[in-house]
Write a protein that holds these residues in place. Sequence first.
Motif, short mmCIF file in Angstrom:
data_model
loop_
_atom_site.label_atom_id
_atom_site.label_comp_id
_atom_site.label_asym_id
_atom_site.label_seq_id
_atom_site.Cartn_x
_atom_site.Cartn_y
_atom_site.Cartn_z
N ALA A 127 0.83 -1.21 0.00
CA ALA A 127 0.00 0.00 0.00
C ALA A 127 0.86 1.26 0.00
O ALA A 127 0.40 2.34 -0.35
CB ALA A 127 -0.92 0.00 1.22
N LEU A 128 2.14 1.12 0.40
CA LEU A 128 3.02 2.29 0.47
C LEU A 128 3.83 2.49 -0.81
O LEU A 128 4.62 3.42 -0.92
CB LEU A 128 3.99 2.14 1.63
N ASP A 129 3.63 1.57 -1.74
CA ASP A 129 4.37 1.65 -2.99
C ASP A 129 4.28 3.03 -3.60
O ASP A 129 3.20 3.60 -3.71
CB ASP A 129 3.79 0.62 -3.97
N ARG A 130 5.42 3.54 -4.00
CA ARG A 130 5.49 4.82 -4.72
C ARG A 130 5.16 6.04 -3.88
O ARG A 130 5.05 7.13 -4.41
CB ARG A 130 4.59 4.80 -5.97
N LEU A 131 4.96 5.88 -2.59
CA LEU A 131 4.77 7.07 -1.76
C LEU A 131 6.14 7.51 -1.25
O LEU A 131 6.93 6.70 -0.80
CB LEU A 131 3.85 6.77 -0.57
N CYS A 144 6.48 1.37 13.40
CA CYS A 144 5.04 1.38 13.12
C CYS A 144 4.74 2.34 11.99
O CYS A 144 5.49 3.29 11.74
CB CYS A 144 4.26 1.87 14.35
N LEU A 145 3.63 2.08 11.35
CA LEU A 145 3.07 3.02 10.40
C LEU A 145 1.83 3.57 11.08
O LEU A 145 0.98 2.80 11.52
CB LEU A 145 2.70 2.29 9.11
N ALA A 146 1.76 4.89 11.20
CA ALA A 146 0.63 5.45 11.94
C ALA A 146 -0.03 6.57 11.16
O ALA A 146 0.65 7.40 10.55
CB ALA A 146 1.10 5.97 13.30
N SER A 147 -1.35 6.57 11.16
CA SER A 147 -2.09 7.70 10.59
C SER A 147 -2.67 8.46 11.77
O SER A 147 -3.40 7.91 12.58
CB SER A 147 -3.18 7.20 9.65
N LYS A 160 12.14 8.25 16.73
CA LYS A 160 12.30 8.97 15.47
C LYS A 160 11.02 8.85 14.66
O LYS A 160 10.25 7.93 14.88
CB LYS A 160 13.44 8.34 14.64
N TYR A 161 10.83 9.76 13.75
CA TYR A 161 9.72 9.59 12.84
C TYR A 161 10.09 10.10 11.46
O TYR A 161 11.04 10.87 11.30
CB TYR A 161 8.45 10.30 13.35
N ALA A 162 9.39 9.63 10.49
CA ALA A 162 9.58 10.10 9.11
C ALA A 162 8.20 10.19 8.48
O ALA A 162 7.39 9.28 8.61
CB ALA A 162 10.46 9.13 8.33
N ARG A 163 7.97 11.30 7.83
CA ARG A 163 6.67 11.50 7.21
C ARG A 163 6.57 10.75 5.89
O ARG A 163 7.52 10.71 5.13
CB ARG A 163 6.47 12.97 6.89
N VAL A 164 5.38 10.23 5.63
CA VAL A 164 5.10 9.66 4.31
C VAL A 164 4.33 10.72 3.55
O VAL A 164 3.36 11.29 4.06
CB VAL A 164 4.26 8.38 4.43
N GLY A 165 4.81 11.03 2.35
CA GLY A 165 4.19 12.10 1.56
C GLY A 165 2.88 11.66 0.97
O GLY A 165 2.84 10.99 -0.06
N ILE A 166 1.81 12.01 1.64
CA ILE A 166 0.50 11.62 1.13
C ILE A 166 -0.42 12.82 1.37
O ILE A 166 -0.38 13.43 2.43
CB ILE A 166 0.00 10.35 1.84
N ALA A 167 -1.18 13.18 0.35
CA ALA A 167 -2.07 14.33 0.50
C ALA A 167 -3.39 13.85 1.05
O ALA A 167 -4.24 13.37 0.30
CB ALA A 167 -2.25 15.03 -0.84
N ASP A 168 -3.56 13.91 2.35
CA ASP A 168 -4.81 13.43 2.94
C ASP A 168 -5.85 14.53 2.91
O ASP A 168 -5.59 15.67 3.27
CB ASP A 168 -4.55 12.98 4.38
N GLU A 169 -7.06 14.16 2.49
CA GLU A 169 -8.10 15.16 2.33
C GLU A 169 -8.53 15.79 3.65
O GLU A 169 -9.06 16.89 3.68
CB GLU A 169 -9.31 14.60 1.56
N ASN A 170 -8.26 15.11 4.76
CA ASN A 170 -8.63 15.66 6.06
C ASN A 170 -7.42 16.12 6.87
O ASN A 170 -7.53 16.36 8.07
CB ASN A 170 -9.42 14.63 6.87
N GLY A 171 -6.28 16.18 6.20
CA GLY A 171 -5.09 16.63 6.91
C GLY A 171 -4.53 15.61 7.89
O GLY A 171 -3.73 15.94 8.76
#
Lengths: 217, 193
Positions: free
Chosen positions: A100-104, A193-196, A117-128
Amino acid sequence: MTAHPSEATLMAHAAGQLGRAHATVVSAHAETCPHCRERLADFAAIGGVLLEELPLASMAGGFDRLIERIDREENAVVEAVFTGARPRGGPADDIRLPAALDRLPVGRCRWMGPGMKYARVGIADENGVQLVFLSIAPGRAMPEHGHSGREFTLVLQGSFGDARGRFVAGDFAEEDEDTEHTPVVAAGVDCICLASIEGRMRPRSLVARLVQPFIGL
Amino acid sequence: MTVAEDRALLPDAAALAACAVASAVSRDRQSFAVLYRHFAPRVKSYALRLGAPIAEAEEIAQETLLAVWRKAGLFDAAKAGASTWIFTIARNLFIDRRRNARRSGEVADAALSAEPVDPATPDTALQADERERRVRDAIARLSPEQQAVIRLSYFSETPQTQIADTLGIPLGTVKSRVRLAAEKLRQYLEDCR
């Protein structure tokens, strides 16, 4: 007229005994020929059955060596994610990131506390809602915190526990405004972890609240 | 341990498939260890028969099982048995190594190291265990000589020469023997449907 490869040719193909050029033509035919795909599947199964019959060659100590290698590589993968270098050059399953993270794109790895540590995944979420990788060192506890919105967490490596129990790789933890917890990472490996995260985490301790605005989560 | 003794302790096909699934789903290293013990020595044997020197054969076995660990999530027990799946991984790895060795000096091309031959996953509803049963029955019905022809077709560096040597026949007649054995095999496979 024979419109399909002969049995002997299909067998040689399944056995890996055809050269590149011949193999390419057979493969190209099979792409549009269910009949030959089916026959090739039979010949592959014959390979499997014959493999079972082969005598055992000695692989002394091999398993431990392989496990060491797997451990080394899986750690390297994690580093690759957390330096922001998007791992490339291998199939997605090599790095064990969910498809699901392919190409992000993954952003730079940032400090967010001792052992964290954290690293952001570049995804344009419609609700921020923010999507991040979190990496927490073995034995570390996240500061006790609540949430100002929903937070989904998927464990990719290692494990953490809180009042509800232990979450291991593949486990999904769901938090919302009503939950407060103090996740503690198990000894051994970093917990990745992957967290939203919707809204902001609400740390309870004063220090954590003070540094939080600079962290940006 | 002899092969016969080992057979008595063998996990059956269903148990091996369960191990592959457990390796994938829960990254269970004990299940993976079962797969390793069962398959790594056989894959090494396979590579030796294809003409790999001992060290390389061992490496191919290691690489194959590493791929099994990494790709366990792609294993579909309904479509292929664990042994079929692992055979195809080992085979593709071996082919890749041979091709890359021949291309040494050229720039490695990612596109060329893609799966060289079709994956063993047909789109029919034929279940993996059903297929393996048919295949076993069909092989058993072949004459010993035809069985030897089939084995050598899969497991030798130069099948034509080896078949000629083993059967004591001229090289020129090997092709027709292979054709006949493959056709018999197909006929028995269809009979077992």
